[in-house]
Design a protein around this motif. Structure first.
Motif, PDB file in Angstrom:
ATOM      1  N   THR A 166      50.519  62.108  80.774  1.00 19.38           N
ATOM      2  CA  THR A 166      50.120  63.438  80.298  1.00 19.38           C
ATOM      3  C   THR A 166      50.599  63.657  78.869  1.00 19.38           C
ATOM      4  O   THR A 166      49.824  64.059  77.991  1.00 19.38           O
ATOM      5  N   ARG A 167      51.862  63.406  78.640  1.00 21.72           N
ATOM      6  CA  ARG A 167      52.432  63.577  77.297  1.00 21.72           C
ATOM      7  C   ARG A 167      51.695  62.701  76.273  1.00 21.72           C
ATOM      8  O   ARG A 167      51.336  63.162  75.185  1.00 21.72           O
ATOM      9  N   LYS A 168      51.404  61.452  76.628  1.00 24.41           N
ATOM     10  CA  LYS A 168      50.728  60.524  75.707  1.00 24.41           C
ATOM     11  C   LYS A 168      49.309  60.995  75.393  1.00 24.41           C
ATOM     12  O   LYS A 168      48.879  60.972  74.233  1.00 24.41           O
ATOM     13  N   ILE A 169      48.572  61.436  76.397  1.00 23.95           N
ATOM     14  CA  ILE A 169      47.207  61.921  76.174  1.00 23.95           C
ATOM     15  C   ILE A 169      47.215  63.131  75.243  1.00 23.95           C
ATOM     16  O   ILE A 169      46.418  63.210  74.299  1.00 23.95           O
ATOM     17  N   LEU A 170      48.116  64.054  75.471  1.00 24.78           N
ATOM     18  CA  LEU A 170      48.175  65.253  74.636  1.00 24.78           C
ATOM     19  C   LEU A 170      48.635  64.936  73.214  1.00 24.78           C
ATOM     20  O   LEU A 170      48.139  65.526  72.246  1.00 24.78           O
ATOM     21  N   MET A 171      49.553  63.980  73.065  1.00 27.75           N
ATOM     22  CA  MET A 171      49.975  63.544  71.725  1.00 27.75           C
ATOM     23  C   MET A 171      48.813  62.875  71.001  1.00 27.75           C
ATOM     24  O   MET A 171      48.581  63.134  69.817  1.00 27.75           O
ATOM     25  N   ASP A 172      48.080  62.018  71.702  1.00 26.70           N
ATOM     26  CA  ASP A 172      46.923  61.341  71.094  1.00 26.70           C
ATOM     27  C   ASP A 172      45.867  62.353  70.664  1.00 26.70           C
ATOM     28  O   ASP A 172      45.257  62.216  69.602  1.00 26.70           O
ATOM     29  N   ALA A 173      45.639  63.386  71.482  1.00 25.97           N
ATOM     30  CA  ALA A 173      44.666  64.417  71.131  1.00 25.97           C
ATOM     31  C   ALA A 173      45.077  65.107  69.828  1.00 25.97           C
ATOM     32  O   ALA A 173      44.238  65.361  68.957  1.00 25.97           O
ATOM     33  N   GLU A 174      46.356  65.386  69.704  1.00 31.53           N
ATOM     34  CA  GLU A 174      46.873  66.024  68.492  1.00 31.53           C
ATOM     35  C   GLU A 174      46.688  65.125  67.282  1.00 31.53           C
ATOM     36  O   GLU A 174      46.178  65.557  66.241  1.00 31.53           O
ATOM     37  N   ILE A 175      47.055  63.867  67.411  1.00 27.09           N
ATOM     38  CA  ILE A 175      46.957  62.906  66.305  1.00 27.09           C
ATOM     39  C   ILE A 175      45.506  62.692  65.879  1.00 27.09           C
ATOM     40  O   ILE A 175      45.196  62.633  64.689  1.00 27.09           O
TER      41      ILE A 175
ATOM     42  N   THR B 109      58.261  69.276  89.586  1.00 25.79           N
ATOM     43  CA  THR B 109      57.153  70.063  89.036  1.00 25.79           C
ATOM     44  C   THR B 109      57.467  70.504  87.608  1.00 25.79           C
ATOM     45  O   THR B 109      56.587  70.476  86.748  1.00 25.79           O
ATOM     46  N   ASP B 110      58.717  70.861  87.333  1.00 26.92           N
ATOM     47  CA  ASP B 110      59.113  71.217  85.970  1.00 26.92           C
ATOM     48  C   ASP B 110      58.936  70.047  85.018  1.00 26.92           C
ATOM     49  O   ASP B 110      58.548  70.227  83.864  1.00 26.92           O
ATOM     50  N   ASP B 111      59.210  68.832  85.502  1.00 27.15           N
ATOM     51  CA  ASP B 111      59.039  67.627  84.693  1.00 27.15           C
ATOM     52  C   ASP B 111      57.581  67.504  84.238  1.00 27.15           C
ATOM     53  O   ASP B 111      57.302  67.238  83.069  1.00 27.15           O
ATOM     54  N   PHE B 112      56.662  67.715  85.152  1.00 19.40           N
ATOM     55  CA  PHE B 112      55.239  67.641  84.820  1.00 19.40           C
ATOM     56  C   PHE B 112      54.875  68.717  83.793  1.00 19.40           C
ATOM     57  O   PHE B 112      54.188  68.447  82.801  1.00 19.40           O
ATOM     58  N   ILE B 113      55.333  69.929  84.009  1.00 19.07           N
ATOM     59  CA  ILE B 113      55.026  71.033  83.101  1.00 19.07           C
ATOM     60  C   ILE B 113      55.630  70.771  81.720  1.00 19.07           C
ATOM     61  O   ILE B 113      54.972  70.990  80.691  1.00 19.07           O
ATOM     62  N   ARG B 114      56.855  70.276  81.668  1.00 19.48           N
ATOM     63  CA  ARG B 114      57.499  69.954  80.379  1.00 19.48           C
ATOM     64  C   ARG B 114      56.701  68.920  79.597  1.00 19.48           C
ATOM     65  O   ARG B 114      56.709  68.908  78.377  1.00 19.48           O
ATOM     66  N   HIS B 115      56.026  68.031  80.312  1.00 18.61           N
ATOM     67  CA  HIS B 115      55.238  66.984  79.656  1.00 18.61           C
ATOM     68  C   HIS B 115      53.824  67.444  79.302  1.00 18.61           C
ATOM     69  O   HIS B 115      53.051  66.675  78.756  1.00 18.61           O
ATOM     70  N   GLY B 116      53.470  68.692  79.636  1.00 19.33           N
ATOM     71  CA  GLY B 116      52.200  69.236  79.187  1.00 19.33           C
ATOM     72  C   GLY B 116      51.193  69.601  80.254  1.00 19.33           C
ATOM     73  O   GLY B 116      50.105  70.095  79.924  1.00 19.33           O
ATOM     74  N   ALA B 117      51.509  69.370  81.528  1.00 18.17           N
ATOM     75  CA  ALA B 117      50.575  69.781  82.582  1.00 18.17           C
ATOM     76  C   ALA B 117      50.458  71.306  82.567  1.00 18.17           C
ATOM     77  O   ALA B 117      51.444  72.006  82.351  1.00 18.17           O
ATOM     78  N   VAL B 118      49.251  71.799  82.776  1.00 13.53           N
ATOM     79  CA  VAL B 118      49.038  73.249  82.739  1.00 13.53           C
ATOM     80  C   VAL B 118      49.416  73.918  84.052  1.00 13.53           C
ATOM     81  O   VAL B 118      49.713  75.109  84.077  1.00 13.53           O
ATOM     82  N   GLU B 119      49.388  73.166  85.119  1.00 16.25           N
ATOM     83  CA  GLU B 119      49.817  73.658  86.432  1.00 16.25           C
ATOM     84  C   GLU B 119      49.920  72.479  87.391  1.00 16.25           C
ATOM     85  O   GLU B 119      49.581  71.360  87.044  1.00 16.25           O
ATOM     86  N   ILE B 120      50.365  72.768  88.601  1.00 16.64           N
ATOM     87  CA  ILE B 120      50.575  71.726  89.608  1.00 16.64           C
ATOM     88  C   ILE B 120      49.664  71.976  90.800  1.00 16.64           C
ATOM     89  O   ILE B 120      49.545  73.095  91.291  1.00 16.64           O
TER      90      ILE B 120
END
Length: 122
Positions: free
Chosen positions: A54-63, A83-94
């Motif tokens: 998730t974090r990598k996809i969102l970083m790539d989108a930004e770049i 669940t907090d780990d997922f949200i911290r990495h950019g997931a919008v919800e679980i």
């Protein structure tokens, strides 16, 4: 994916986190469309877990100045830490496992993958 197919929604499947990142980038590179609108990302995957993908996809989108897909974390882990780990990495919800049809339909409508006017047999 059978429900998505019945609804006429195109879906794709990645076998691991690295594959998910690769598929998203391939779609962006192909310039055939805007990319994925919604990604339902499993937490536990080989090679790269869901939060890291998730974090990598969102970083790539930004770049690459691409539209960021909404990424929904999909997990059987119910601890707040996971669940907090997922949200911290950019997931919008679980979305919890096992997924219920009405939960999936709510997610599809919320992120404009399925129209609110579309009626689905319960």
């Amino acid at each position: 994916s059978a429900l998505l197919e019945r609804l006429g929604i195109y879906s794709d499947f990645a076998t691991n986190g690295q594959d998910a990142v690769k598929k998203v980038n391939q779609v962006w590179e192909s310039r055939c469309c805007l990319g994925y609108k919604l990604i339902i990302m499993d937490y536990e995957m080989p090679l790269m877990n869901g939060p890291d993908a998730t974090r990598k996809i969102l970083m790539d989108a930004e770049i690459l100045s691409k539209r960021k897909p909404a990424i929904v974390g999909y997990t059987a882990y119910s601890t707040m830490e996971d669940t907090d780990d997922f949200i911290r990495h950019g997931a919008v919800e679980i979305l919890p496992k096992p997924v219920k049809k009405d939960q999936l339909l709510t997610i599809l409508r919320k992120y404009d993958v399925l129209s609110h006017e579309d009626h689905v047999d319960q």
